[in-house]
Design an enzyme around this catalytic site. Sequence first.
Site, PDB file in Angstrom:
ATOM      1  N   LYS A 122      27.939  38.711  -2.074  1.00 54.30           N
ATOM      2  CA  LYS A 122      28.598  38.330  -0.828  1.00 54.30           C
ATOM      3  C   LYS A 122      27.778  37.312  -0.028  1.00 54.30           C
ATOM      4  O   LYS A 122      28.296  36.264   0.376  1.00 54.30           O
ATOM      5  CB  LYS A 122      28.864  39.591   0.011  1.00 54.30           C
ATOM      6  CG  LYS A 122      29.426  39.340   1.390  1.00 54.30           C
ATOM      7  CD  LYS A 122      30.781  38.640   1.327  1.00 54.30           C
ATOM      8  CE  LYS A 122      31.234  38.195   2.699  1.00 54.30           C
ATOM      9  NZ  LYS A 122      32.174  39.063   3.299  1.00 54.30           N
ATOM     10  N   PHE A 163      35.792  22.740   0.665  1.00 51.06           N
ATOM     11  CA  PHE A 163      34.636  22.962   1.546  1.00 51.06           C
ATOM     12  C   PHE A 163      33.763  21.726   1.682  1.00 51.06           C
ATOM     13  O   PHE A 163      32.559  21.812   1.871  1.00 51.06           O
ATOM     14  CB  PHE A 163      33.831  24.203   1.116  1.00 51.06           C
ATOM     15  CG  PHE A 163      34.348  25.425   1.823  1.00 51.06           C
ATOM     16  CD1 PHE A 163      35.598  25.937   1.530  1.00 51.06           C
ATOM     17  CD2 PHE A 163      33.607  26.033   2.826  1.00 51.06           C
ATOM     18  CE1 PHE A 163      36.109  27.022   2.225  1.00 51.06           C
ATOM     19  CE2 PHE A 163      34.114  27.134   3.525  1.00 51.06           C
ATOM     20  CZ  PHE A 163      35.361  27.618   3.225  1.00 51.06           C
ATOM     21  N   CYS A 206      31.480  35.343  10.154  1.00 56.88           N
ATOM     22  CA  CYS A 206      30.821  35.587   8.858  1.00 56.88           C
ATOM     23  C   CYS A 206      29.741  34.577   8.507  1.00 56.88           C
ATOM     24  O   CYS A 206      28.561  34.929   8.439  1.00 56.88           O
ATOM     25  CB  CYS A 206      31.860  35.619   7.743  1.00 56.88           C
ATOM     26  SG  CYS A 206      32.869  37.090   7.808  1.00 56.88           S
TER      27      CYS A 206
END
Length: 432
Positions: free
Chosen positions: A203, A248, A259
């Site tokens: 993550k 991105f 986040c």
Amino acid sequence: MKLSVIGTGYLGATHAAAMAELGHEVLGIDVDETKVARLSAGQVPFYEPGLPELLSKHVESGALRFGTSIAEAGEFADLHFVCVGTPQKPGELAADMTYVDAAFTALLEHVRPGAVLVGKSTVPVGTAARLAQQCAAAGGALVWNPEFLREGFAVEDTLRPDRIVIGAEDDDARAVLERAYESILATGTPLVVTDFPTAELVKVAANSFLATKISFINAMAEICEVTGGDVTKLAEAIGHDDRIGKKFLRAGLGFGGGCLPKDIRAFMARAGELGVDQAVAFLKNVDEINQRRRARMVDLAREMCGDSLAGRRVGILGAAFKPDSDDIRDSPALDVAFAIQRSGAAVRVYDPQAMGNAKDSYPTLAYAPSILDACDDADVVLHLTEWAEFRSLQPDDLASVVRAKNMLDGRNVLDPQHWRAEGWHFRALGRP
Ligand code: UDX
């Protein structure tokens, strides 16, 4: 299957509704009574496209309900998803683990032997190993299952994820979780089974990579600004290389939200504790490049106002950290609006969805009920969050209300040639 979801914020509320959609019977638990009352009435307390429909459908059918009693969760199910937040600690880079620790401690007092606890929160590596011992002592088993949902696409990302990652030490517990996701896995969704530390790291590694990609192109924007290059063309050209890819690589005001910023900072803090801070020292640059874009935006606004913001009027389009969300956590748009106000200008902020949250957190900023009101008599208009209604703005829409035709595009989505052809002084980040 019967399952509980502990914590019903962006992640938990979406996960609970999505699990009901997969055919499970779901109990969502939160300490916030107001939130639970709203969710129980089928209302989503934040803006997330598609979620209100999914939630009300399953609340009405009875497959999904909400409560405040964690003891009830222990009674109700033998599979529990912990989805509470890990915000940045004030004055530190590290993540605040209070909510995760409190949720596990409370839940473990009530689970039945053999219960499976699933950690979904983003945590410092090493947390799962520690919690697994606590779970085992209470007769339960832990699996770690990070979540990658994007706000604005949360439902889609939960029901049709790019991949499912499961960190486990116990095959039986892992099998229980795989059964809960059976219908997603049956569609061919890749499953990565691994150990605890890898699952936790996946993550933060993913978010660090995404943040780095954005800051990379924004660093190129800085270079373009002194050389006369155009970062949007640069991004287009390097993006054609499929090893790099187009996604991105949108240069502009940079990343914010609940986040990316806090995850890269918590990762640096954790690496420091582990004595490997050098391995992620580049993330400090990533964070700094991102912050510099905000400062650059304020400088450009000042330049466009004749080198002083004092006494000027500035129309601000956007408050949310990104479009299709009402989340204003670490929002670049509000950061810029606040800095411009501090420089002596009168700002008026408009956002299609985030006004309520913005007013709560930035009560001293002035707000306007529409685009035209925000831009009324403005010396410069700043486009800071690329909502569809801003992307489709035409120079003529604003020409009659502004004091001076100055447009500053912080998201590189407006067409410079078009605005200039209509007599506007148009500037953007990373473009001539
Ligand atoms: C992110 C991750 O994408 C998700 O996988 C993770 O689970 C949570 O964090 P989210 O915060 O919802 O999701 O937003 P995301 O769409 O990733 O955008 C993050 C920020 O980066 C936004 O402020 C956005 O405006 C900015 N951004 C994104 C850019 O500036 N340029 C880009 O090219 C892409």
